[in-house]
Design a protein around this motif. Structure first.
Motif, PDB file in Angstrom:
ATOM      1  N   SER A 160       0.835  -1.202   0.000  1.00  0.00           N
ATOM      2  CA  SER A 160       0.000   0.000   0.000  1.00  0.00           C
ATOM      3  C   SER A 160       0.868   1.250   0.000  1.00  0.00           C
ATOM      4  O   SER A 160       0.488   2.278  -0.571  1.00  0.00           O
ATOM      5  CB  SER A 160      -0.948   0.008   1.204  1.00  0.00           C
ATOM      6  OG  SER A 160      -0.228   0.105   2.413  1.00  0.00           O
ATOM      7  N   LEU A 161       2.053   1.178   0.623  1.00  0.00           N
ATOM      8  CA  LEU A 161       2.982   2.303   0.574  1.00  0.00           C
ATOM      9  C   LEU A 161       3.454   2.531  -0.859  1.00  0.00           C
ATOM     10  O   LEU A 161       3.507   3.667  -1.344  1.00  0.00           O
ATOM     11  CB  LEU A 161       4.188   2.044   1.478  1.00  0.00           C
ATOM     12  CG  LEU A 161       3.938   1.954   2.983  1.00  0.00           C
ATOM     13  CD1 LEU A 161       5.244   1.621   3.703  1.00  0.00           C
ATOM     14  CD2 LEU A 161       3.355   3.243   3.527  1.00  0.00           C
ATOM     15  N   ASN A 163       1.935   1.784  -3.552  1.00  0.00           N
ATOM     16  CA  ASN A 163       0.844   2.208  -4.425  1.00  0.00           C
ATOM     17  C   ASN A 163       0.308   3.595  -4.106  1.00  0.00           C
ATOM     18  O   ASN A 163      -0.580   4.088  -4.805  1.00  0.00           O
ATOM     19  CB  ASN A 163      -0.310   1.193  -4.358  1.00  0.00           C
ATOM     20  CG  ASN A 163       0.084  -0.161  -4.921  1.00  0.00           C
ATOM     21  OD1 ASN A 163       0.902  -0.238  -5.839  1.00  0.00           O
ATOM     22  ND2 ASN A 163      -0.485  -1.224  -4.364  1.00  0.00           N
ATOM     23  N   ASP A 164       0.833   4.211  -3.049  1.00  0.00           N
ATOM     24  CA  ASP A 164       0.403   5.556  -2.677  1.00  0.00           C
ATOM     25  C   ASP A 164       1.183   6.554  -3.541  1.00  0.00           C
ATOM     26  O   ASP A 164       2.342   6.856  -3.282  1.00  0.00           O
ATOM     27  CB  ASP A 164       0.673   5.794  -1.186  1.00  0.00           C
ATOM     28  CG  ASP A 164       0.069   7.087  -0.669  1.00  0.00           C
ATOM     29  OD1 ASP A 164       0.080   8.080  -1.421  1.00  0.00           O
ATOM     30  OD2 ASP A 164      -0.387   7.117   0.492  1.00  0.00           O
ATOM     31  N   LYS A 165       0.529   7.089  -4.568  1.00  0.00           N
ATOM     32  CA  LYS A 165       1.221   7.951  -5.537  1.00  0.00           C
ATOM     33  C   LYS A 165       1.730   9.241  -4.909  1.00  0.00           C
ATOM     34  O   LYS A 165       2.824   9.713  -5.229  1.00  0.00           O
ATOM     35  CB  LYS A 165       0.282   8.259  -6.704  1.00  0.00           C
ATOM     36  CG  LYS A 165      -0.062   7.040  -7.550  1.00  0.00           C
ATOM     37  CD  LYS A 165      -0.956   7.420  -8.720  1.00  0.00           C
ATOM     38  CE  LYS A 165      -1.274   6.197  -9.571  1.00  0.00           C
ATOM     39  NZ  LYS A 165      -2.154   6.540 -10.721  1.00  0.00           N
ATOM     40  N   LEU A 167       2.584   9.756  -1.749  1.00  0.00           N
ATOM     41  CA  LEU A 167       3.736   9.429  -0.908  1.00  0.00           C
ATOM     42  C   LEU A 167       4.962   9.143  -1.770  1.00  0.00           C
ATOM     43  O   LEU A 167       6.071   9.607  -1.463  1.00  0.00           O
ATOM     44  CB  LEU A 167       3.413   8.219  -0.027  1.00  0.00           C
ATOM     45  CG  LEU A 167       4.562   7.688   0.833  1.00  0.00           C
ATOM     46  CD1 LEU A 167       5.018   8.748   1.840  1.00  0.00           C
ATOM     47  CD2 LEU A 167       4.146   6.412   1.565  1.00  0.00           C
ATOM     48  N   THR A 168       4.781   8.386  -2.831  1.00  0.00           N
ATOM     49  CA  THR A 168       5.889   8.051  -3.722  1.00  0.00           C
ATOM     50  C   THR A 168       6.547   9.307  -4.283  1.00  0.00           C
ATOM     51  O   THR A 168       7.774   9.424  -4.321  1.00  0.00           O
ATOM     52  CB  THR A 168       5.392   7.173  -4.882  1.00  0.00           C
ATOM     53  OG1 THR A 168       4.909   5.931  -4.358  1.00  0.00           O
ATOM     54  CG2 THR A 168       6.515   6.897  -5.881  1.00  0.00           C
ATOM     55  N   TRP A 206       0.677   7.009   8.009  1.00  0.00           N
ATOM     56  CA  TRP A 206       0.713   5.672   7.406  1.00  0.00           C
ATOM     57  C   TRP A 206       0.887   4.573   8.456  1.00  0.00           C
ATOM     58  O   TRP A 206       1.105   3.421   8.098  1.00  0.00           O
ATOM     59  CB  TRP A 206       1.832   5.604   6.370  1.00  0.00           C
ATOM     60  CG  TRP A 206       1.540   6.470   5.180  1.00  0.00           C
ATOM     61  CD1 TRP A 206       0.866   6.120   4.039  1.00  0.00           C
ATOM     62  CD2 TRP A 206       1.897   7.848   5.011  1.00  0.00           C
ATOM     63  NE1 TRP A 206       0.770   7.190   3.188  1.00  0.00           N
ATOM     64  CE2 TRP A 206       1.394   8.267   3.755  1.00  0.00           C
ATOM     65  CE3 TRP A 206       2.577   8.774   5.792  1.00  0.00           C
ATOM     66  CZ2 TRP A 206       1.562   9.563   3.269  1.00  0.00           C
ATOM     67  CZ3 TRP A 206       2.736  10.059   5.321  1.00  0.00           C
ATOM     68  CH2 TRP A 206       2.234  10.444   4.071  1.00  0.00           C
ATOM     69  N   HIS A 218       8.966   0.478   3.329  1.00  0.00           N
ATOM     70  CA  HIS A 218       8.681   0.752   1.924  1.00  0.00           C
ATOM     71  C   HIS A 218       9.524  -0.159   1.029  1.00  0.00           C
ATOM     72  O   HIS A 218      10.748  -0.212   1.156  1.00  0.00           O
ATOM     73  CB  HIS A 218       8.989   2.222   1.598  1.00  0.00           C
ATOM     74  CG  HIS A 218       8.306   2.713   0.370  1.00  0.00           C
ATOM     75  ND1 HIS A 218       8.592   2.223  -0.894  1.00  0.00           N
ATOM     76  CD2 HIS A 218       7.323   3.644   0.188  1.00  0.00           C
ATOM     77  CE1 HIS A 218       7.833   2.832  -1.785  1.00  0.00           C
ATOM     78  NE2 HIS A 218       7.057   3.696  -1.152  1.00  0.00           N
TER      79      HIS A 218
END
Length: 246
Positions: A160-161, A163-165, A167-168, A206, A218
């Motif tokens: 989920s980390l 896939n978090d745009k 955050l990325t 998160w 991550h």
């Protein structure tokens, strides 16, 4: 998040009409990381039954209630009283920063004005807080992150980390800006970069109590500890995982 100084003189101004009493104890504990809250005031119409939950809590934590009657329906006199006091305190020259506790966008200009004067602004509010107020603060902390933490996220949460745009994007910019030729970046510098990029960045959002834990979880990053010399605590470094030969 901004680096705490511990000795900074802070004023805590609470919009009691727009904040919950249940968070006060944890909120003050959080503020203690950044400095000393010499001024503690909560604004509202204390003759109203709607603020009943605040009264015992204020006394327990030495917060001064400031009475502001609602003179006209539909007009928020509480906001005006808080802003006037904030400007008086600002020009007193006795403070290093302000903690504005509200989820109300009406304080956006106040936060910006305080920062223009060179003082630090910490905002505290719910996740529903409008983005302009969040962005106007040096650091903005969501009160939901101050609630009693649950169990740490499971390893499966790493996907989920990834896939978090949002955050990325933040992590990529923060690590690249701090990285050396080999891609490694000191984690403390990365944290400072994240605070500048997003005033509301908080690893607790998160589910991780520290940035180190989030970066370790991550899947795109690796973290290592390096000696800082005899008698000194080691420093953490982070870089994006290498994918293939260079």
């Amino acid at each position: 998040m901004a680096e705490p100084t511990g000795t900074a003189r802070l004023a805590v101004l609470i919009d009691a009409d727009n904040a919950g009493a249940k968070h006060l104890e944890r909120l003050l504990a959080e503020i203690a990381k950044y400095g000393t809250a010499g001024v503690r005031r909560a604004y509202g119409d204390w003759t109203s039954t709607q603020l009943g939950s605040w009264k015992a809590t204020l006394l327990e934590h030495s917060v001064q209630p400031i009475q502001q009657f609602s003179y006209t329906t539909g007009k928020n006199a509480t906001d005006s009283a808080l802003i006037i006091d904030a400007m008086d305190l600002l020009h007193s020259g006795n403070l290093d920063g302000f903690c504005l506790v509200s989820s109300d966008s009406d304080f956006t200009r106040l936060a910006a004005r305080i920062r223009e004067q060179g003082l630090t602004v910490y905002g505290f509010g719910e996740r529903k807080t409008p983005k302009p107020f969040v962005a106007a603060c040096d650091t903005f902390i969501y009160v939901e992150n101050l609630e009693t933490p649950t169990a740490p996220p499971k390893e499966s949460a790493s996907s989920s980390l990834k896939n978090d745009k949002a955050l990325t994007k933040l992590l990529t910019e923060a690590v690249e800006a701090a990285g050396g030729d080999d891609g490694w970046a000191q984690l403390g510098t990365v944290g400072s970069n994240l605070s500048r990029l997003a005033s509301d960045f908080d690893s607790r959002t998160w589910g991780y109590s520290k940035l180190t834990d989030l970066m370790k979880a991550h899947p795109d990053y690796q973290v290592e500890s390096r000696s800082a010399g005899e008698g000194k605590s080691p420093n953490a470094y982070v870089r994006r995982k290498q994918t293939g030969r260079r």
